[in-house]
Scaffold this active site. Sequence first.
Site, short mmCIF file in Angstrom:
data_model
loop_
_atom_site.label_atom_id
_atom_site.label_comp_id
_atom_site.label_asym_id
_atom_site.label_seq_id
_atom_site.Cartn_x
_atom_site.Cartn_y
_atom_site.Cartn_z
N GLU A 1 59.19 -53.62 69.04
CA GLU A 1 59.64 -52.71 70.42
C GLU A 1 60.15 -51.89 70.23
OE1 GLU A 1 57.84 -52.89 73.51
OE2 GLU A 1 56.74 -54.48 73.07
N TRP B 1 58.45 -49.00 68.45
CA TRP B 1 57.52 -48.00 69.85
C TRP B 1 58.06 -46.84 70.53
CZ3 TRP B 1 53.06 -48.66 71.94
CH2 TRP B 1 52.18 -48.00 73.07
N TRP C 1 42.09 -39.18 91.92
CA TRP C 1 43.14 -39.73 92.95
C TRP C 1 43.10 -39.50 94.78
CZ3 TRP C 1 45.10 -42.48 89.20
CH2 TRP C 1 45.56 -41.88 87.59
N ASN D 1 60.55 -55.34 82.48
CA ASN D 1 59.59 -54.71 81.48
C ASN D 1 58.36 -55.05 81.82
OD1 ASN D 1 58.58 -52.39 78.94
ND2 ASN D 1 57.87 -55.02 78.60
N TRP E 1 49.16 -41.15 88.26
CA TRP E 1 50.00 -41.93 87.45
C TRP E 1 51.66 -40.52 87.26
CZ3 TRP E 1 51.84 -39.03 82.58
CH2 TRP E 1 50.79 -38.49 83.02
N TRP F 1 53.38 -45.14 80.79
CA TRP F 1 52.61 -44.70 81.96
C TRP F 1 50.81 -44.14 81.40
CZ3 TRP F 1 52.76 -44.97 87.25
CH2 TRP F 1 53.86 -45.81 87.78
#
Length: 455
Positions: free
Chosen positions: A263, A266, A294, A332, A350, A373
């Site tokens: 992580e 990441w 959308w 998270n 988003w 996202w």
Amino acid sequence: MTSIVWFRRDLRLSDQAALAAAAREGPVIPVYVLDDDTPRHRAMGGASRWWLHHSLASLDAALRDKGSRMILRRGRCEEVLAALAKETGAERVHCIRHYEPWWRNAERAVAKQVDLVCHDGNYLAPPGSVTTATGAPYKIYTPFWRALKQWMPPAQPHDRPRDIPVPSQWPASEKLADWALLPKRPDWAAGFAAEWTPGETGARDRLADFADHAARYDAERNLPSIEGSSRLSPHLHFGEISPAAVWHRVADAGGSVDVFLSEIAWRDYAQNVILQLPDYGAKNGREKFDDLPWRSGKAAAADLRAWQRGRTGYPIVDAGMRQLWATGWMHNRVRMIAASFLIKHLLIDWRDGERWFWDTLVDADYGNNSVNWQWVAGTGVDSNMWGRIMAPLGQSEKFEAGDYIREWVPELAGLHDMVIHDPEAQGCRPEDYPAKIIGHREARERSLAAGRKVR
């Protein structure tokens, strides 16, 4: 030789390469420039400003313990630093290199005005340095992480300088209170102080707390009622602790600590993505999703507002959104559930969610926020499939979120675990808790239909 250290998201004295280099050269003038012009629409959000105020106060106190101090100036970085260099006779500016597109632009602009020396130190490896055998940058996380591991462990972090040489005369500094970074009318951040201690000391304490259960990370990180995550992300974002320091503190914890280290990696991956795709916070990583229909208009706006306020009728989603507003943070696993709900259940772009997180998260980070996202949305270069739609009710039960919901949705505090995840379906929804904004099956069918239009 007098040098300026230009602080940004690197608000620490330990393992601070720019400060160490400047201290070796002679007198040091530490400077923070509040520049809202260069980032334009990416100026820090409200929660980040709250954190920044307290982090700067903490760093200034640490500098004063060593006889130094933080100089505060407001304006465009290149103009402020050039003027300060002329005013003080400073011959060089040192900084930690940043990779957000506006900071890269600022570094180029500053370098035209003064002798700028950029150092690495905010990531495990300099973004852009981990490449394929042909020298190409990675777009997919798994091979990136595999390659990054060949560089690990990172170099041992350096202690803070024993001495920080000071100039014979200090330039004038603005007052932190005059920057009005803290909300007042209303003070929506009233609950933040109970959750957070911004600054280098707070970061070290948080790391020490996490190190005690880092070995159980994989088993606990998905359980919101336990909160098994490290909660280091705002400290890492503001550079109050280096990722190298985190790595070396926990790497030998055993158990599932490797999942945690992935992580941390990441963060590096996200910076590599925005280095390649600077507009990743505004543009789909996969162009075909530009055609996704959308929802818009009054109904969509009302649904977005209900999501922001934690009034969707889905307890796990509402708990997360209320935790976010009260503390500047969201667990998270719940972040993924809440993001998926906005995108797949409500069919809202988003980018609307990303902007809300940008304003309300104390760890709002352009790279992480954009990549996360787009991963949930399925629009990113490395992302979930559009057709994978999280079932928030099932997720809530699977990850035992009952106590988490009771904490953040007091209307449901009296409900048993057997019904709290979906009180409406169990016929026990309290009158003061909203009905579901949309049914799961209806939302899923609508989402899949929208996805078929971009295949």
